[in-house]
Scaffold this motif. Structure first.
Motif, PDB file in Angstrom:
ATOM      1  N   THR A 153     -14.126   5.782 -10.590  1.00 10.37           N
ATOM      2  CA  THR A 153     -14.988   4.897  -9.814  1.00 10.37           C
ATOM      3  C   THR A 153     -15.007   5.269  -8.329  1.00 10.37           C
ATOM      4  OG1 THR A 153     -15.370   2.599  -9.163  1.00 10.37           O
ATOM      5  CG2 THR A 153     -13.079   3.248  -9.543  1.00 10.37           C
TER       6      THR A 153
ATOM      7  N   MET B  33      -2.207   4.597  -9.712  1.00 12.20           N
ATOM      8  CA  MET B  33      -2.093   3.390  -8.897  1.00 12.20           C
ATOM      9  C   MET B  33      -0.656   3.150  -8.433  1.00 12.20           C
ATOM     10  SD  MET B  33      -2.643   0.356 -11.686  1.00 12.20           S
ATOM     11  CE  MET B  33      -1.339  -0.173 -12.809  1.00 12.20           C
TER      12      MET B  33
ATOM     13  N   LEU C 265     -13.676   1.671  -5.935  1.00 11.32           N
ATOM     14  CA  LEU C 265     -12.354   1.052  -5.851  1.00 11.32           C
ATOM     15  C   LEU C 265     -11.301   2.111  -5.566  1.00 11.32           C
ATOM     16  CD1 LEU C 265     -12.225  -1.501  -8.831  1.00 11.32           C
ATOM     17  CD2 LEU C 265     -12.330  -2.043  -6.398  1.00 11.32           C
ATOM     18  N   ARG C 266     -10.306   1.726  -4.792  1.00  8.59           N
ATOM     19  CA  ARG C 266      -9.159   2.595  -4.570  1.00  8.59           C
ATOM     20  C   ARG C 266      -8.018   2.160  -5.476  1.00  8.59           C
ATOM     21  NH1 ARG C 266      -9.452   6.003  -0.535  1.00  8.59           N
ATOM     22  NH2 ARG C 266      -7.183   6.269  -0.556  1.00  8.59           N
TER      23      ARG C 266
ATOM     24  N   GLU D   8      -5.073   1.520  -4.969  1.00 12.95           N
ATOM     25  CA  GLU D   8      -4.165   0.536  -4.380  1.00 12.95           C
ATOM     26  C   GLU D   8      -4.739  -0.877  -4.388  1.00 12.95           C
ATOM     27  OE1 GLU D   8      -5.395   3.116  -2.630  1.00 12.95           O
ATOM     28  OE2 GLU D   8      -3.782   4.597  -2.899  1.00 12.95           O
ATOM     29  N   ALA D   9      -6.009  -1.011  -4.700  1.00 17.09           N
ATOM     30  CA  ALA D   9      -6.659  -2.318  -4.639  1.00 17.09           C
ATOM     31  C   ALA D   9      -6.151  -3.235  -5.747  1.00 17.09           C
ATOM     32  CB  ALA D   9      -8.175  -2.160  -4.741  1.00 17.09           C
ATOM     33  N   PRO D  10      -5.964  -4.524  -5.480  1.00 18.05           N
ATOM     34  CA  PRO D  10      -5.527  -5.464  -6.524  1.00 18.05           C
ATOM     35  C   PRO D  10      -6.490  -5.536  -7.711  1.00 18.05           C
ATOM     36  CG  PRO D  10      -5.290  -6.440  -4.339  1.00 18.05           C
ATOM     37  CD  PRO D  10      -6.037  -5.162  -4.147  1.00 18.05           C
ATOM     38  N   SER D  11      -7.789  -5.418  -7.426  1.00 21.47           N
ATOM     39  CA  SER D  11      -8.757  -5.456  -8.526  1.00 21.47           C
ATOM     40  C   SER D  11      -8.594  -4.252  -9.450  1.00 21.47           C
ATOM     41  CB  SER D  11     -10.181  -5.486  -7.962  1.00 21.47           C
ATOM     42  OG  SER D  11     -10.395  -4.401  -7.060  1.00 21.47           O
ATOM     43  N   TYR D  12      -8.182  -3.107  -8.907  1.00 16.48           N
ATOM     44  CA  TYR D  12      -7.908  -1.926  -9.723  1.00 16.48           C
ATOM     45  C   TYR D  12      -6.754  -2.211 -10.673  1.00 16.48           C
ATOM     46  CZ  TYR D  12      -7.351   3.116 -10.685  1.00 16.48           C
ATOM     47  OH  TYR D  12      -7.278   4.357 -11.295  1.00 16.48           O
ATOM     48  N   HIS D  13      -5.696  -2.832 -10.162  1.00 20.48           N
ATOM     49  CA  HIS D  13      -4.533  -3.169 -10.981  1.00 20.48           C
ATOM     50  C   HIS D  13      -4.922  -4.173 -12.072  1.00 20.48           C
ATOM     51  CE1 HIS D  13      -1.258  -1.842  -7.914  1.00 20.48           C
ATOM     52  NE2 HIS D  13      -2.346  -1.097  -7.824  1.00 20.48           N
TER      53      HIS D  13
END
Length: 391
Positions: free
Chosen positions: A152, A217, A155-156, A158-163
């Motif tokens: 993607t 991540m 999103l990075r 490290e982002a909470p949404s990625y996790h």
């Protein structure tokens, strides 16, 4: 019925109210029964489509998601410019976003169709889950989601949404792991020696993709855990298939492209361990060279795929994803060794994977009427019944 001049005619027999006489091209009279509450033809055709649709169609989303990840890797600004990377960087960023969106839309459409199948054709889904080939592709949608998550541009890691998305896509894989791997060593009819086939590599690839996403991540422990589960079962599966037990020879000829998963698993293992160890070390190179050897072994035997290539089918999409994963591993290898030969190898594999994917897209666009054949051996309507020696 009396026969006269080669034509069948009804004699002393009236059609019931539920029946109708139909004549074929030869003049033969056929009796067709019509149900009193028969659904409209359009609705019936849609239900029939859901019956023939199966998890094997997620091969398309696997291929497109893999391509999105490949081009994201080649265009990454943190890598050394070499081979295809200048070409990838010269393309507008909108091209990669478009490819990613195409893969996303394809995956969403396939998931929506399969969700409708679960609601309207649940017995077919249950039969697919019990099938020795079909159950392996239940991992495919979650692999596709994880590949898109890694590719993607929005999103990075490290982002909470990625996790959060990682957990949403990984938990179904863990549930399927417990179910499938548990059957391999606890149930007689589901022993690995009885059900193993090349499609079983999908279960291993799912764990390795999950491990790579976890490593990206920054969750080292989770990545190592998933890699350990995938690697252990890959070793057992690889030995089982090499020994040619009953299950390893039970793949229909139309599904022979699935043999390409033989080199997809070690390629993905190489990528996963590279992300865990933060370098393309000796272990990664060993797995990459194994995948190259298996790839050469398969392409040197074109007669193995001759029957599968006689007619277009969705099984052809099984060629694309393994080639893309191999090209990804070659890109990481070229980045690690930084030698001209490695760059040439990466270039060749990347171009090959792109050409194969584009060709499959063209075939699919021009032969949409062949995407849902009635004789698909993977379809739940024609799932073969497995028999064991004790039955």
């Amino acid at each position: 019925m009396e026969t006269t001049s080669g034509t069948l005619k009804p004699c002393g027999q009236e059609l019931s109210p539920k029946g109708a006489a139909l004549a074929d091209d030869d003049g033969s009279m056929l009796k067709a029964s019509v149900a009193p509450n028969k659904p409209p033809p359009l609705l019936a055709s849609r239900f029939a489509m859901l019956t023939r649709f199966h998890a094997g169609y997620f091969r398309i989303s696997l291929a497109l998601s893999g391509q999105a990840l490949l081009w994201r890797t080649l265009s990454d600004s943190s890598t050394e410019p070499s081979a295809l990377r200048p070409v990838a960087r010269s393309l507008p960023s909108a091209a990669f976003a478009l490819l990613w969106c195409l893969a996303l839309l394809t995956l969403v459409a396939l998931c929506a169709l399969y969700a409708a199948r679960c609601v309207l054709r649940f017995p077919a889904v249950r039969a697919e889950f019990r099938h020795h080939v079909g159950m392996n592709y239940l991992f495919a949608p979650w692999i596709s989601w994880l590949l898109l998550l890694q590719a993607t541009p929005f999103l990075r890691p490290e982002a909470p949404s990625y996790h959060l998305l990682w957990w949403a896509f990984s938990l179904p894989i863990l549930v399927l792991d417990v179910k499938v791997y548990g059957q391999w060593f606890t149930r007689g009819r589901k022993f690995l020696s009885m059900v193993a086939n090349p499609a079983s590599h999908m279960t291993v690839i799912a764990n390795l993709v999950t491990a790579r996403a976890a490593a990206k991540m920054g969750w080292h422990e989770g990545a190592v855990a998933m890699f350990a589960v995938g690697a252990a079962h890959y070793l057992v599966l690889f030995v089982t298939l090499y020994q040619r037990f009953l299950g390893s020879d039970s793949l229909p000829a139309m599904l022979r492209p699935v043999f390409f998963l033989f080199f997809a698993a070690p390629s993905m293992a190489s990528l996963a361990w590279c992300s865990i160890s933060m370098s393309f070390d000796t272990g990664c190179k060993m797995l990459f060279f194994l995948s190259l050897f298996l790839f050469a072994s398969l392409v040197s035997r074109p007669t193995l795929f001759k029957r599968a290539m006689r007619r277009f089918s969705v099984a052809w999409w099984a060629y694309s994803f393994p080639l893309t994963v191999l090209a990804l591993a070659a890109a990481e290898y070229a980045e690690g060794v930084r030698e001209p030969a490695a760059n040439v190898l990466m270039l060749a594999l990347a171009v090959l994977s792109v050409i194969v994917t584009l060709a499959l897209m063209v075939f699919t666009a021009f032969r949409t009427n062949e995407l849902l054949p009635h004789d698909d051996p993977f379809s739940a309507a024609t799932l073969p019944t497995r028999r064991t020696p004790s039955s």
